[in-house]
Design a protein around this motif. Structure first.
Motif, mmCIF file in Angstrom:
data_model
loop_
_atom_site.group_PDB
_atom_site.id
_atom_site.type_symbol
_atom_site.label_atom_id
_atom_site.label_comp_id
_atom_site.label_asym_id
_atom_site.label_seq_id
_atom_site.Cartn_x
_atom_site.Cartn_y
_atom_site.Cartn_z
ATOM 1 N N VAL A 91 0.843 -1.197 0.000
ATOM 2 C CA VAL A 91 0.000 0.000 0.000
ATOM 3 C C VAL A 91 0.881 1.251 0.000
ATOM 4 N N ARG A 92 1.943 1.229 0.778
ATOM 5 C CA ARG A 92 2.860 2.366 0.835
ATOM 6 C C ARG A 92 3.550 2.573 -0.522
ATOM 7 N N GLU A 93 3.919 1.477 -1.165
ATOM 8 C CA GLU A 93 4.549 1.566 -2.486
ATOM 9 C C GLU A 93 3.588 2.170 -3.503
ATOM 10 N N SER A 94 2.363 1.648 -3.509
ATOM 11 C CA SER A 94 1.355 2.132 -4.451
ATOM 12 C C SER A 94 1.089 3.620 -4.260
ATOM 13 N N MET A 95 0.925 4.031 -3.007
ATOM 14 C CA MET A 95 0.639 5.438 -2.725
ATOM 15 C C MET A 95 1.831 6.325 -3.055
ATOM 16 N N ALA A 96 3.061 5.825 -2.830
ATOM 17 C CA ALA A 96 4.256 6.613 -3.147
ATOM 18 C C ALA A 96 4.341 6.910 -4.640
ATOM 19 N N ILE A 97 3.939 5.954 -5.455
ATOM 20 C CA ILE A 97 3.935 6.153 -6.904
ATOM 21 C C ILE A 97 2.768 7.037 -7.338
ATOM 22 N N GLY A 98 1.661 6.949 -6.573
ATOM 23 C CA GLY A 98 0.483 7.738 -6.902
ATOM 24 C C GLY A 98 -0.621 6.949 -7.562
ATOM 25 N N THR A 99 -0.535 5.627 -7.492
ATOM 26 C CA THR A 99 -1.600 4.777 -8.035
ATOM 27 C C THR A 99 -2.817 4.865 -7.114
ATOM 28 N N PRO A 100 -4.023 5.127 -7.634
ATOM 29 C CA PRO A 100 -5.221 5.157 -6.790
ATOM 30 C C PRO A 100 -5.343 3.846 -6.019
ATOM 31 N N THR A 101 -5.532 3.941 -4.706
ATOM 32 C CA THR A 101 -5.422 2.772 -3.839
ATOM 33 C C THR A 101 -6.676 2.534 -3.010
ATOM 34 N N ILE A 102 -7.044 1.244 -2.908
ATOM 35 C CA ILE A 102 -8.140 0.785 -2.053
ATOM 36 C C ILE A 102 -7.557 -0.285 -1.133
ATOM 37 N N ALA A 103 -7.900 -0.239 0.155
ATOM 38 C CA ALA A 103 -7.372 -1.227 1.095
ATOM 39 C C ALA A 103 -8.448 -1.637 2.090
ATOM 40 N N SER A 104 -8.374 -2.882 2.538
ATOM 41 C CA SER A 104 -9.266 -3.328 3.599
ATOM 42 C C SER A 104 -8.865 -2.637 4.904
ATOM 43 N N MET A 105 -9.834 -2.485 5.799
ATOM 44 C CA MET A 105 -9.602 -1.759 7.038
ATOM 45 C C MET A 105 -8.930 -2.669 8.061
ATOM 46 N N ARG B 278 -11.798 8.723 1.004
ATOM 47 C CA ARG B 278 -12.238 9.575 -0.108
ATOM 48 C C ARG B 278 -11.306 10.762 -0.372
ATOM 49 N N GLU B 279 -10.210 10.848 0.372
ATOM 50 C CA GLU B 279 -9.244 11.922 0.129
ATOM 51 C C GLU B 279 -8.027 11.401 -0.627
ATOM 52 N N ASN B 280 -7.338 10.395 -0.060
ATOM 53 C CA ASN B 280 -6.162 9.844 -0.736
ATOM 54 C C ASN B 280 -6.298 8.334 -0.969
ATOM 55 N N GLY B 281 -7.520 7.825 -0.865
ATOM 56 C CA GLY B 281 -7.773 6.408 -1.100
ATOM 57 C C GLY B 281 -9.110 6.006 -0.514
ATOM 58 N N TYR B 282 -9.371 4.697 -0.561
ATOM 59 C CA TYR B 282 -10.621 4.165 -0.018
ATOM 60 C C TYR B 282 -10.325 2.988 0.911
ATOM 61 N N ILE B 283 -11.107 2.884 1.984
ATOM 62 C CA ILE B 283 -11.014 1.760 2.907
ATOM 63 C C ILE B 283 -12.372 1.088 2.991
ATOM 64 N N TYR B 284 -12.355 -0.247 3.059
ATOM 65 C CA TYR B 284 -13.599 -1.003 3.177
ATOM 66 C C TYR B 284 -13.368 -2.143 4.165
ATOM 67 N N ARG B 285 -14.451 -2.716 4.684
ATOM 68 C CA ARG B 285 -14.339 -3.867 5.577
ATOM 69 C C ARG B 285 -14.039 -5.124 4.767
ATOM 70 N N PHE B 286 -13.108 -5.941 5.269
ATOM 71 C CA PHE B 286 -12.611 -7.116 4.551
ATOM 72 C C PHE B 286 -13.716 -7.984 3.968
ATOM 73 N N GLU B 287 -14.775 -8.253 4.742
ATOM 74 C CA GLU B 287 -15.798 -9.211 4.309
ATOM 75 C C GLU B 287 -16.832 -8.603 3.374
ATOM 76 N N GLU B 288 -16.738 -7.300 3.096
ATOM 77 C CA GLU B 288 -17.755 -6.630 2.278
ATOM 78 C C GLU B 288 -17.257 -6.420 0.854
ATOM 79 N N GLU B 289 -17.303 -7.497 0.062
ATOM 80 C CA GLU B 289 -16.828 -7.408 -1.321
ATOM 81 C C GLU B 289 -17.689 -6.464 -2.165
ATOM 82 N N GLU B 290 -18.942 -6.259 -1.741
ATOM 83 C CA GLU B 290 -19.809 -5.333 -2.474
ATOM 84 C C GLU B 290 -19.269 -3.899 -2.400
ATOM 85 N N MET B 291 -18.769 -3.510 -1.224
ATOM 86 C CA MET B 291 -18.188 -2.173 -1.092
ATOM 87 C C MET B 291 -16.893 -2.052 -1.879
#
Length: 424
Positions: free
Chosen positions: A337-351, A362-375
């Protein structure tokens, strides 16, 4: 200052000095910290790690301009959950006395070797840089974290037994990890999760703030929306269910209804056939689940496996991707995640882990709950279908990672060593 670095495998400078191969991108954090440290005055570096037995020797040692490395010939079938043999302990202590370091820096406590060294040679100053936290990670290794059981197919009794044995020893590593942390007392970290865990059983732990920055190569490259492959998604190096590939595949299935050409690129040493798809005749039980899910949900053209990657190849994949996803159920740092953000690739990560300290929703990426694949699918579609949002998120991610790396309140590794030694 004489510094000894201890790792659970020959990684970074240790692998080069010992002339041992080290595939994949994992462990680049050691190389990054070495690059920052090696220019310091009056620093002598030594390295200690386990290696595969070689010609009946107890250990091998080699030296280059980068330092001296010792490879202990100790390679058990299971590398965690067991105390080190007394002969190995004695050998380690003899080598440490020979090096006579001012400080011993132990990289992680996930293996019997690194955790074991932390409890030996107590006359020397030691500090641990936490990598993973077994005490927390073991909560997420149950096969029940993959809900769709029909895709497992037939799992052989031998495979079930092997998995049960691994889970057993994984849990047995917890007291070894806690013993190592308690014995050392000095912990380098950059996140609240590590502090909370250590303090839960060792209230007197001393913490030293140091941001685990990605390799310089990730700062030197920059993601560009106009040059990325549209609708392509890159993910983390993965081999087991705890890394969340099953959840990501389910999200890709959902997103495909809107974007038929969506493409997921998966790194990792999978057992692949000639066409770079999982070989169902020679694979682990989880690989079989992945194979069956991809096949039965018509995702064969939407998923690409790319094997182990060098740092340069990882950089290329981050730049090529339209979005990066870390779907793991447990990460302390998540270097990817740190590598992706350092390059500037839009990033989504589980919480999980330190993600809430890295990503502002919604500012520098998105976080979702691991079990919620719909989100996860929902956030994927938001980024993939909106060039302006992808650019905004990517730029903010890169800026925030630079800010964390350049934080004036952050201590360098050398500053931390000096503080422990009472030099400042």
């Amino acid at each position: 200052m004489k510094i000894l670095w201890v790792s659970s495998a020959a990684i970074g400078p240790a692998s080069r000095i010992l002339e041992l191969p080290y595939g994949g991108s994992s462990g680049t954090w050691i190389q990054s910290e070495f690059e920052r440290l090696k220019g310091s005055d009056n620093v002598q570096m030594s390295f200690l790690c386990p290696i595969r037995p070689e010609g009946g020797q107890k250990y091998i040692t080699k030296q280059t301009e980068e330092g001296v490395a010792y490879g202990i010939c100790y390679s058990p079938f299971i590398t965690y959950g067991k105390e080190l043999p007394e002969a190995v302990k004695t050998l380690i202590e003899d080598i440490i006395k020979k090096i006579d370091p001012d400080i011993i820096h132990i990289w992680g406590t996930e293996s019997s070797f690194s955790a074991g060294v932390a409890t030996l040679a107590n006359e020397y100053n030691k500090v641990i840089f936490i990598q993973g936290l077994i005490g927390i990670h073991q909560r997420y290794i149950s096969p029940h974290y993959v809900r769709e059981k029909k895709y497992w197919g037939r799992v052989s009794p031998i495979a079930k037994l092997k998995n049960a044995i691994k889970r057993y020893y994984f849990r047995k590593q917890i007291p070894l990890e806690q013993k190592a942390i308690s014995a050392t007392g000095n912990i380098i970290t950059d996140n609240a999760l590590t502090k909370a865990y250590c303090l839960s059983f060792c209230p007197q732990t001393r913490f030293f703030q140091h941001f685990l920055a990605p390799n310089f190569a990730y700062y030197e490259s920059k993601w560009d929306y106009d040059k990325c492959e549209k609708y392509s998604v890159f993910t983390i190096f993965t081999l087991d269910k705890s890394k969340g590939l099953a959840q990501l595949l389910k999200a890709i299935k959902i997103a495909k209804q809107t974007i038929p050409d969506i493409k997921l690129v998966v790194p990792g040493p999978f057992n692949l056939g000639s066409n770079n798809t999982i070989n169902p005749q020679n694979c682990t039980s989880f690989e079989k689940w992945v194979y069956n899910y991809i096949k039965e949900n018509n995702l064969v053209e939407n998923v690409e496996f790319c094997g182990r990657l060098s740092v340069e190849e990882m950089v290329a994949h981050y730049r090529r991707a339209n979005c990066f996803v870390s779907p793991s159920c447990m990460e302390v740092h998540s270097t990817s995640v740190r590598e992706s953000m350092a390059i500037g690739t839009p990033t989504i990560a589980s919480m999980c882990g330190s993600m809430i300290e890295l990503i502002k929703q919604r500012e520098n990426g998105y976080i979702y709950r691991f079990e919620e694949e719909e989100m996860l699918a929902y956030y994927l579609l938001q980024i993939l279908e909106s060039p302006s949002l992808a650019k905004k998120i990517g730029t903010a991610a890169r800026d925030s990672m630079k800010k964390l790396t350049d934080d004036e309140n952050d201590s360098s590794i050398l500053d931390i060593y000096n503080s422990i030694l009472g030099n400042r």
